[in-house]
Design an enzyme around this catalytic site. Structure first.
Site, mmCIF file in Angstrom:
data_model
loop_
_atom_site.group_PDB
_atom_site.id
_atom_site.type_symbol
_atom_site.label_atom_id
_atom_site.label_comp_id
_atom_site.label_asym_id
_atom_site.label_seq_id
_atom_site.Cartn_x
_atom_site.Cartn_y
_atom_site.Cartn_z
ATOM 1 N N LYS A 17 4.196 9.950 8.482
ATOM 2 C CA LYS A 17 3.875 10.648 9.732
ATOM 3 C C LYS A 17 4.937 10.568 10.827
ATOM 4 O O LYS A 17 4.958 11.414 11.717
ATOM 5 C CB LYS A 17 2.538 10.139 10.248
ATOM 6 C CG LYS A 17 2.417 8.606 10.167
ATOM 7 C CD LYS A 17 1.022 8.159 9.746
ATOM 8 C CE LYS A 17 1.038 6.721 9.254
ATOM 9 N NZ LYS A 17 0.320 6.498 8.023
ATOM 10 N N TYR A 52 0.855 -1.189 0.000
ATOM 11 C CA TYR A 52 0.000 0.000 0.000
ATOM 12 C C TYR A 52 0.886 1.233 0.000
ATOM 13 O O TYR A 52 1.816 1.328 0.805
ATOM 14 C CB TYR A 52 -0.893 -0.014 1.240
ATOM 15 C CG TYR A 52 -1.817 1.177 1.379
ATOM 16 C CD1 TYR A 52 -2.848 1.393 0.471
ATOM 17 C CD2 TYR A 52 -1.663 2.069 2.442
ATOM 18 C CE1 TYR A 52 -3.699 2.484 0.608
ATOM 19 C CE2 TYR A 52 -2.521 3.164 2.591
ATOM 20 C CZ TYR A 52 -3.541 3.352 1.668
ATOM 21 O OH TYR A 52 -4.379 4.434 1.803
ATOM 22 N N ASP A 102 9.400 2.910 -0.152
ATOM 23 C CA ASP A 102 8.344 3.582 0.597
ATOM 24 C C ASP A 102 8.579 3.249 2.067
ATOM 25 O O ASP A 102 8.219 2.161 2.544
ATOM 26 C CB ASP A 102 6.975 3.085 0.118
ATOM 27 C CG ASP A 102 5.842 3.754 0.880
ATOM 28 O OD1 ASP A 102 6.107 4.384 1.924
ATOM 29 O OD2 ASP A 102 4.675 3.633 0.442
HETATM 30 N N1 HOZ Z 1 -2.948 0.897 6.407
HETATM 31 C C1 HOZ Z 1 -2.992 2.217 6.999
HETATM 32 C C2 HOZ Z 1 -1.727 2.464 7.730
HETATM 33 N N2 HOZ Z 1 -0.612 2.269 6.941
HETATM 34 C C3 HOZ Z 1 -4.152 2.287 7.934
HETATM 35 C C4 HOZ Z 1 -4.451 3.651 8.398
HETATM 36 C C5 HOZ Z 1 -5.523 4.309 7.612
HETATM 37 O O1 HOZ Z 1 -5.682 4.024 6.416
HETATM 38 O O2 HOZ Z 1 -6.207 5.143 8.204
#
Ligand code: HOZ
Length: 427
Positions: A266, A143, A238
């Site tokens: 973050k 992702y 990433d």
């Molecule tokens: N998979 C996301 C964190 N890498 C979850 C957080 C989100 O999408 O709010």
């Protein structure tokens, strides 16, 4: 009678799509009500019903020092009254850029943005602008945020919701996104043999952490480096999740592989809305106003966010052994889960790298998206609900990670293990 969390959700759905500002927060995949968090301190969270939790998410990674760290808070409290946003250059941005470049050797120039999504979107544009090529390779189950071109076989929330690709993304936006199989160099070579001269970059989560946690097999990241070099394509790590988490120089230091571009999220803002992308000087020089790749943002390098982030990064830099301690504590924690499963004759899998880990409800070893998908998400939902009810705040979705912080005490981790044991024993 409805709990306060339930009352808030009933109100939220009237005004916010699905009641939440990010889908995974809806707790839909575990069939539960979202916890509305009121306050956090160290490794603890409290919800609006006053329930206390040991936090195993840490805002999805950035709270590596725990919540409300005094050094971070001190700097935020100093920066706030000076002004919340100027939309102009500040000394803090210079200091932050210098700090990031000094900590991550592959980063010679860095640009601040406001989220990991933005960082990745921009890094891809830079890679395309630099190479004058259009195609990119991403890995199924990785992702990279929710920009159009990357919502292809994405893991995490998309995977949990069972949505293979998002509506609203025109085919034209994803036609240059090629998918490969994580930990399978042959699947990457196959793309390059077919159209290597059109591929701008390979983007990878060096430790996949959005299909659950999946470790790169030995030679995988090095192999990507070699293939990219062979075809003059760029390698993008990433590191939104792994950056400043696996060590001060992230996964690239941990595995000793140098990417051309790196994206951060973050953690660079200690939980404030920050992201960054950076890399080799020659590549980053294509970014405007130096070069022809446009990327901009009024809030980028926000002074309060920079103050929070720098306080955290400086603390980490000044405490070089803290990673060793965290990683050792995490190894002991995840090993204990493995031992517990063996003792109780439960076949499930524990994957972990440093302070990132997860429990897959499958008997198969998990090394890519297909094996991750064998996990029994109903079993995860039951387990997660038990843990939540008993004061352990886990990701409300199977394909997310647990993030340990430096604020988790041995006693708190023991309590998490005891709660897991109580759950497993009653099965
Ligand atoms: N998979 C996301 C964190 N890498 C979850 C957080 C989100 O999408 O709010």
């Amino acid at each position: 009678m409805q709990s306060r969390n339930e009352q808030l959700m009933a109100e939220a759905v009237k005004y916010i799509p699905g009641g939440v500002n990010s889908p995974v927060r809806a707790f839909g995949s575990i069939g539960s009500c979202p916890r509305f968090i009121k306050r956090a301190d160290g490794a603890l969270l409290w919800d609006e019903d006053g329930q206390e939790y040991i936090d195993m998410i840490g805002s999805w990674g950035p709270m590596i020092l725990g919540h409300h760290h005094p050094k971070v808070w001190e700097q935020v409290a100093k920066a706030g009254p000076m002004g919340l946003s100027f939309g102009a250059a500040t000394a803090a941005e210079v200091e932050m850029a210098k700090l990031v470049c000094s900590l991550v050797p592959s980063v010679e120039l860095v640009r601040m943005v406001n989220s990991g999504t933005e960082a990745v979107m921009s890094a891809i544009r830079v890679a395309r602008g630099y190479t004058r090529r259009n195609k990119i390779i991403k890995f199924t189950g990785c992702y990279h945020g929710h920009s159009d071109g990357l919502l292809v076989k994405a893991g995490s929330g998309v995977m949990t919701a069972g949505v293979p690709d998002s509506l609203g993304v025109p085919e034209g936006c994803t036609s240059d996104t090629l998918s490969a199989v994580y930990n399978d160099l042959e699947s990457v070579r196959a793309h390059f043999s077919r159209c290597g001269e059109e591929i701008a970059a390979v983007i990878v989560e060096p430790v996949a952490a959005n299909m659950g946690v999946v470790e790169p097999e030995e030679g995988f990241l090095q192999g990507l480096r070699e293939i990219c070099d062979q075809y003059d394509a760029l390698l993008i790590f990433d590191e939104v999740i792994t950056g400043f988490r696996l060590g001060i120089d992230g996964a690239q230091g941990y595995y000793n592989v140098r990417p051309d571009l790196t994206t951060f999220g973050k953690i660079i803002g200690a939980g404030m809305p920050v992201g960054a992308y950076g890399g080799r000087r020659e590549v980053m020089e294509v970014v405007a106003p130096l070069g022809g790749v446009y990327q901009a943002g009024t809030l980028s390098g926000n002074p309060v966010a920079m103050a929070a982030g720098m306080a955290q990064l400086n603390w980490l830099k000044d405490h070089p052994h803290s990673y060793e301690t965290l990683n050792q504590r995490a190894a002991a924690f995840f090993d204990s889960i493995r031992e517990m499963l063996t003792e109780l004759k439960l076949p499930w899998q524990v994957n972990h790298v440093g302070s990132l880990g997860c429990l897959f409800f499958t008997g198969q070893t998990v090394h890519d998206y297909e094996s991750a998908k064998t996990s029994d998400t109903k079993a995860y939902a039951d387990y997660c609900n038990y843990m939540l009810t008993h004061g352990v705040y886990l990701a409300p979705a199977q394909f997310e990670a647990m993030f340990l912080s430096m604020a988790h005490s041995d006693a708190q981790l023991k309590q998490v293990l005891e709660t897991m044991r109580a759950y497993f024993e009653q099965l």
